[in-house]
Enzyme design. Structure first.
Site, mmCIF file in Angstrom:
data_model
loop_
_atom_site.group_PDB
_atom_site.id
_atom_site.type_symbol
_atom_site.label_atom_id
_atom_site.label_comp_id
_atom_site.label_asym_id
_atom_site.label_seq_id
_atom_site.Cartn_x
_atom_site.Cartn_y
_atom_site.Cartn_z
ATOM 1 N NE ARG A 177 -3.257 0.539 2.801
ATOM 2 C CZ ARG A 177 -3.941 1.583 2.321
ATOM 3 N NH1 ARG A 177 -4.553 1.505 1.186
ATOM 4 N NH2 ARG A 177 -3.978 2.709 2.996
ATOM 5 N NE ARG B 259 3.572 7.345 -8.261
ATOM 6 C CZ ARG B 259 2.671 8.021 -7.558
ATOM 7 N NH1 ARG B 259 2.957 9.217 -7.095
ATOM 8 N NH2 ARG B 259 1.487 7.507 -7.353
ATOM 9 N NE ARG C 14 -3.164 1.382 15.967
ATOM 10 C CZ ARG C 14 -2.605 1.768 17.113
ATOM 11 N NH1 ARG C 14 -2.677 0.990 18.187
ATOM 12 N NH2 ARG C 14 -1.992 2.929 17.203
ATOM 13 N NE ARG D 153 -4.204 10.736 7.782
ATOM 14 C CZ ARG D 153 -4.947 10.251 6.791
ATOM 15 N NH1 ARG D 153 -4.517 10.326 5.545
ATOM 16 N NH2 ARG D 153 -6.121 9.699 7.031
ATOM 17 C CD GLU E 44 -5.882 10.264 10.685
ATOM 18 O OE1 GLU E 44 -6.435 10.916 9.793
ATOM 19 O OE2 GLU E 44 -5.278 9.197 10.471
ATOM 20 C CE1 TYR F 44 -8.378 2.102 4.448
ATOM 21 C CE2 TYR F 44 -7.875 1.530 2.174
ATOM 22 C CZ TYR F 44 -8.236 2.460 3.129
ATOM 23 O OH TYR F 44 -8.470 3.762 2.752
ATOM 24 C CG ASP G 42 -8.973 3.179 -1.218
ATOM 25 O OD1 ASP G 42 -8.945 3.760 -0.124
ATOM 26 O OD2 ASP G 42 -7.976 3.083 -1.956
HETATM 27 C C1 LIG Z 1 -9.317 7.478 8.057
HETATM 28 C C2 LIG Z 1 -9.818 6.860 6.790
HETATM 29 C C3 LIG Z 1 -9.596 7.507 5.597
HETATM 30 C C4 LIG Z 1 -10.066 6.955 4.413
HETATM 31 N N1 LIG Z 1 -9.808 7.615 3.241
HETATM 32 C C5 LIG Z 1 -10.249 7.096 2.091
HETATM 33 C C6 LIG Z 1 -9.983 7.779 0.866
HETATM 34 O O1 LIG Z 1 -9.363 8.847 0.828
HETATM 35 N N2 LIG Z 1 -10.440 7.214 -0.283
HETATM 36 C C7 LIG Z 1 -11.135 6.028 -0.284
HETATM 37 O O2 LIG Z 1 -11.550 5.566 -1.365
HETATM 38 N N3 LIG Z 1 -11.406 5.362 0.863
HETATM 39 C C8 LIG Z 1 -10.987 5.866 2.056
HETATM 40 N N4 LIG Z 1 -11.258 5.215 3.229
HETATM 41 C C9 LIG Z 1 -12.039 3.947 3.192
HETATM 42 C C10 LIG Z 1 -13.570 4.167 3.318
HETATM 43 O O3 LIG Z 1 -13.866 4.822 4.533
HETATM 44 C C11 LIG Z 1 -14.259 2.798 3.272
HETATM 45 O O4 LIG Z 1 -14.045 2.185 2.037
HETATM 46 C C12 LIG Z 1 -15.778 2.858 3.476
HETATM 47 O O5 LIG Z 1 -16.150 3.635 4.571
HETATM 48 C C13 LIG Z 1 -16.318 1.462 3.700
HETATM 49 O O6 LIG Z 1 -17.727 1.488 3.757
HETATM 50 P P1 LIG Z 1 -18.520 0.392 4.597
HETATM 51 O O7 LIG Z 1 -19.950 0.607 4.305
HETATM 52 O O8 LIG Z 1 -17.930 -0.941 4.378
HETATM 53 O O9 LIG Z 1 -18.197 0.734 6.135
HETATM 54 P P2 LIG Z 1 -18.583 1.970 7.042
HETATM 55 O O10 LIG Z 1 -18.520 3.241 6.275
HETATM 56 O O11 LIG Z 1 -17.763 1.878 8.262
HETATM 57 O O12 LIG Z 1 -20.123 1.695 7.431
HETATM 58 C C14 LIG Z 1 -20.507 0.688 8.342
HETATM 59 C C15 LIG Z 1 -21.689 1.204 9.127
HETATM 60 O O13 LIG Z 1 -22.251 0.114 9.882
HETATM 61 C C16 LIG Z 1 -22.738 0.642 11.082
HETATM 62 N N5 LIG Z 1 -22.841 -0.440 12.070
HETATM 63 C C17 LIG Z 1 -21.856 -1.244 12.532
HETATM 64 N N6 LIG Z 1 -22.341 -2.114 13.433
HETATM 65 C C18 LIG Z 1 -23.675 -1.865 13.539
HETATM 66 C C19 LIG Z 1 -24.716 -2.416 14.336
HETATM 67 N N7 LIG Z 1 -24.496 -3.411 15.226
HETATM 68 N N8 LIG Z 1 -25.977 -1.924 14.200
HETATM 69 C C20 LIG Z 1 -26.236 -0.897 13.343
HETATM 70 N N9 LIG Z 1 -25.262 -0.327 12.579
HETATM 71 C C21 LIG Z 1 -24.001 -0.806 12.676
HETATM 72 C C22 LIG Z 1 -21.706 1.682 11.479
HETATM 73 O O14 LIG Z 1 -22.241 2.628 12.396
HETATM 74 C C23 LIG Z 1 -21.354 2.298 10.126
HETATM 75 O O15 LIG Z 1 -22.123 3.466 9.872
HETATM 76 C C24 LIG Z 1 -10.762 5.717 4.427
HETATM 77 C C25 LIG Z 1 -10.958 5.039 5.635
HETATM 78 C C26 LIG Z 1 -10.495 5.600 6.808
HETATM 79 C C27 LIG Z 1 -10.680 4.842 8.094
#
Ligand SMILES: Cc1cc2nc3c(=O)[nH]c(=O)nc-3n(C[C@H](O)[C@H](O)[C@H](O)COP(=O)(O)OP(=O)(O)OC[C@H]3O[C@@H](n4cnc5c(N)ncnc54)[C@H](O)[C@@H]3O)c2cc1C
Length: 377
Positions: A178, A182, A256, A287, A310, A357, A359
């Site tokens: 990850r 370059r 984490r 950051r 952060e 992880y 995106d």
């Molecule tokens: C700091 C950070 C920076 C990032 N930056 C980028 C970026 O620049 N570009 C990029 O493409 N991706 C980025 N990502 C990745 C991106 O956040 C994820 O790909 C995306 O959020 C995943 O979506 P998801 O629906 O799987 O999970 P989530 O967005 O985490 O959604 C899961 C949801 O389930 C809910 N949930 C969990 N358990 C329960 C329960 N028991 N009952 C009810 N609800 C529940 C949670 O509250 C949450 O709202 C980043 C991630 C992080 C952590």
């Protein structure tokens, strides 16, 4: 709620749950209940406006949308347009600013040289010298093999220790996949075909995705508070942590988490870029985000700006962000995956459900693929 006739329950309103709910509602033309335990939609991609500065920021850390996947790009463009933002990351080390990912500018600036691209390989070979390890078994050894000890110690060691809470020598080799590196002056963080920030923010995307009349949304609703009402015929699409669904029967996965600290500074521009990394181990945060730079097309105040520090921490089980990759967790997740796969009315996926992880574009692609494989039959 008529639990007996509930056909589809989606848990989590992040990109995984929202994509699934949207597809069920519009493609299958079926009713779906979408719940989230948080008070808002959008999961970790939620965005909001800071009241004092009117600057929009990403509640859970800066999110840049990028993809080379045409299917995902066409899908997301039904719900938003993107501005022309191109992501670039800088890092501060010993009070000097360098470009990331490590590129020719970083190397030349660090060593005070003017190397040409074709000279980099030989130069790094000399730097690596006797430190080269034939079969690297961890992240530290692999990084030193690639860029030599000095660059590794400046840009990777301290930052990784802060991010993962352990020495890079305790992390697996494949984390380095990850970290792009370059030999040119290319300073673009992503190589994707398309990238940008949604013109009206992320929350507006989710509002549009979930506006279909077949979708009922219930916020502040934990899955475990309504589980006992469910009937076996209800199809459950669960995007929470996979171990929680099975009541941690094999043990807890480790994560984490991040903490964010907002501050308003009385200058127009604090750091000149949206994300500045801090590589020194002694600086407690990893950051600083300055979200005004994500929307240069907007009129933001010229006398104040919002910055967000952060901090990376071990997770207390309440706010999981990044899976912690070690052998124990990898074995554990396989056992939970086998349990999930044995239940025909259950789909567990997304970054928490897959313990990977992803995106945003990976998450949407995973949801679209699973929808086609499991729901279109
Ligand atoms: C700091 C950070 C920076 C990032 N930056 C980028 C970026 O620049 N570009 C990029 O493409 N991706 C980025 N990502 C990745 C991106 O956040 C994820 O790909 C995306 O959020 C995943 O979506 P998801 O629906 O799987 O999970 P989530 O967005 O985490 O959604 C899961 C949801 O389930 C809910 N949930 C969990 N358990 C329960 C329960 N028991 N009952 C009810 N609800 C529940 C949670 O509250 C949450 O709202 C980043 C991630 C992080 C952590």
């Amino acid at each position: 709620m008529d639990w007996q006739n509930l056909k589809y329950l989606v848990v989590g309103s992040g990109f995984f749950g929202a994509t699934m709910a949207e597809r069920i509602a519009s493609q299958l033309n079926e009713k779906v209940l979408l719940i989230d335990k948080r008070p808002h939609i959008g999961g970790n991609c939620h965005s909001q406006t800071d009241e004092e500065t009117s600057i929009e920021y990403h509640t859970y850390g800066t999110h840049i949308f990028h993809t080379s996947n045409e299917l995902v790009w066409n899908y997301i463009n039904q719900f938003t347009s993107f501005n022309g933002y191109r992501h670039q990351v800088l890092t501060t080390y010993e009070n000097k600013v360098y470009q990331l990912p490590i590129n020719l500018e970083t190397i030349n600036s660090f060593y005070n040289l003017s190397l040409k691209p074709f000279e980099v390989e030989q130069f790094l070979k000399e730097q690596i010298g006797n430190d080269y390890i034939e079969h690297p078994s961890n992240f530290e050894e692999k990084a030193i093999n690639l860029i030599g000890k000095k660059l590794y110690e400046a840009f990777i060691k301290g930052y990784s220790k802060k991010q993962w809470g352990c020495s890079p020598a305790q992390l697996p080799v494949d984390i380095l996949n990850r970290l792009p590196f370059r030999k040119s002056y290319n300073e673009s963080y992503y190589n994707s075909k398309w990238q940008g920030i949604p013109e009206f923010g992320y929350t507006a995307i989710f509002e549009k995705m979930l506006s279909h009349p077949n979708i009922e949304i219930r916020l502040n609703t934990d899955f475990f508070s309504l589980r006992s009402h469910l009937y076996p015929d209800t199809k459950i699409i669960y995007s929470g942590p996979i171990d929680s669904y099975f009541d941690y029967c094999y043990g807890k996965l480790e994560w984490r988490t991040l903490e964010f600290e907002k501050e308003i500074i009385e200058v127009e521009d604090y750091q000149g870029t949206s994300v500045m990394n801090y590589a020194d181990e002694e600086i407690p945060f990893t950051r600083i985000h300055e979200p005004r730079h994500l929307h240069t097309e907007r009129n933001y105040p010229d006398n104040k700006t919002l910055i967000i520090r952060e901090y990376s921490k071990a997770d207390d089980g309440k706010n999981p962000y990044y899976p912690l990759h070690n052998i124990k967790n990898r074995e554990l997740v396989l056992k939970y995956r086998a349990l999930a796969d044995s239940q025909p009315n259950l789909i567990i996926a997304g970054r928490l459900g897959d313990y990977r992880y992803y995106d945003m574009h990976d998450t949407i692609h995973r949801a679209l693929s699973l929808f086609n494989e499991r729901m279109m039959k």
